[in-house]
Design a protein around this motif. Structure first.
Motif, short mmCIF file in Angstrom:
data_model
loop_
_atom_site.label_atom_id
_atom_site.label_comp_id
_atom_site.label_asym_id
_atom_site.label_seq_id
_atom_site.Cartn_x
_atom_site.Cartn_y
_atom_site.Cartn_z
N ASN A 29 47.42 39.16 34.83
CA ASN A 29 48.04 40.07 35.80
C ASN A 29 48.76 41.18 35.02
N THR B 182 41.10 40.30 35.49
CA THR B 182 42.44 40.76 35.82
C THR B 182 42.56 40.84 37.34
N LYS C 146 48.78 39.15 44.27
CA LYS C 146 48.18 39.04 42.93
C LYS C 146 48.66 37.77 42.23
N GLU D 253 43.64 43.37 38.86
CA GLU D 253 43.51 44.78 39.29
C GLU D 253 42.11 45.05 39.77
N ASN E 83 51.96 42.80 45.71
CA ASN E 83 52.15 42.33 44.32
C ASN E 83 52.18 40.81 44.24
#
Ligand code: FES
Length: 144
Positions: free
Chosen positions: A35, A142, A122, A144, A119
């Protein structure tokens, strides 16, 4: 005790005493989830035989939510077929990101509050991304 308090308690319990935490030996598949927002990472090790997840463990460091989510995930996926595990990964990801009724999520339901906070989504999905990568392509993923 309100449902919210209960959820909080389950997350804290898994966060403090994660199940299936450590190194798996031997393992057949592995992947790392990262992350970039916080630098936290989780490593997933999975032993697959005859299309079934015999055992899995995770290591690394993360916040209480990511650790609790990884802990619950390993408990749920042990003994499942890879096919069923991937379906559950998809169901969980949808439950964390999409409104609506996602059916009975069991203990995982306690993480549904993160939906409001991108957030934190994630955090909750970090280990799940890693698991999917481990049993499919492998390597580092990841959030993202
Ligand atoms: Fe880093 Fe949650 S704050 S994974």
């Amino acid at each position: 005790m309100s449902l919210q308090d209960l959820y909080q308690e389950i997350i804290l319990d898994h966060g403090k005493s994660p199940r299936n935490f450590g190194e798996l030996d031997p393992y057949t598949h592995e992947a790392e989830g990262f992350n970039p927002l916080c630098g936290d990472q989780v490593r997933l090790m999975v032993r697959i035989a005859d299309g079934k997840i015999e055992d899995l463990k995770f290591s690394g460091h993360g916040c209480a939510i990511s650790t609790a989510s990884a802990s619950m995930m390993t408990q749920l996926l042990k003994g499942k077929s890879v096919e069923d595990a991937l379906k559950l990964v998809d169901k969980f990801r949808k439950a964390m990101t999409e409104d609506g009724d996602h059916g009975d999520m069991g203990e995982l339901g306690c993480l549904s509050g993160v939906r409001e906070f991108p957030n934190r989504v994630k955090c909750a999905t970090l280990a799940w991304h890693a698991l999917k990568s481990a049993v499919t392509t492998g390597g580092k993923v990841t959030t993202e």
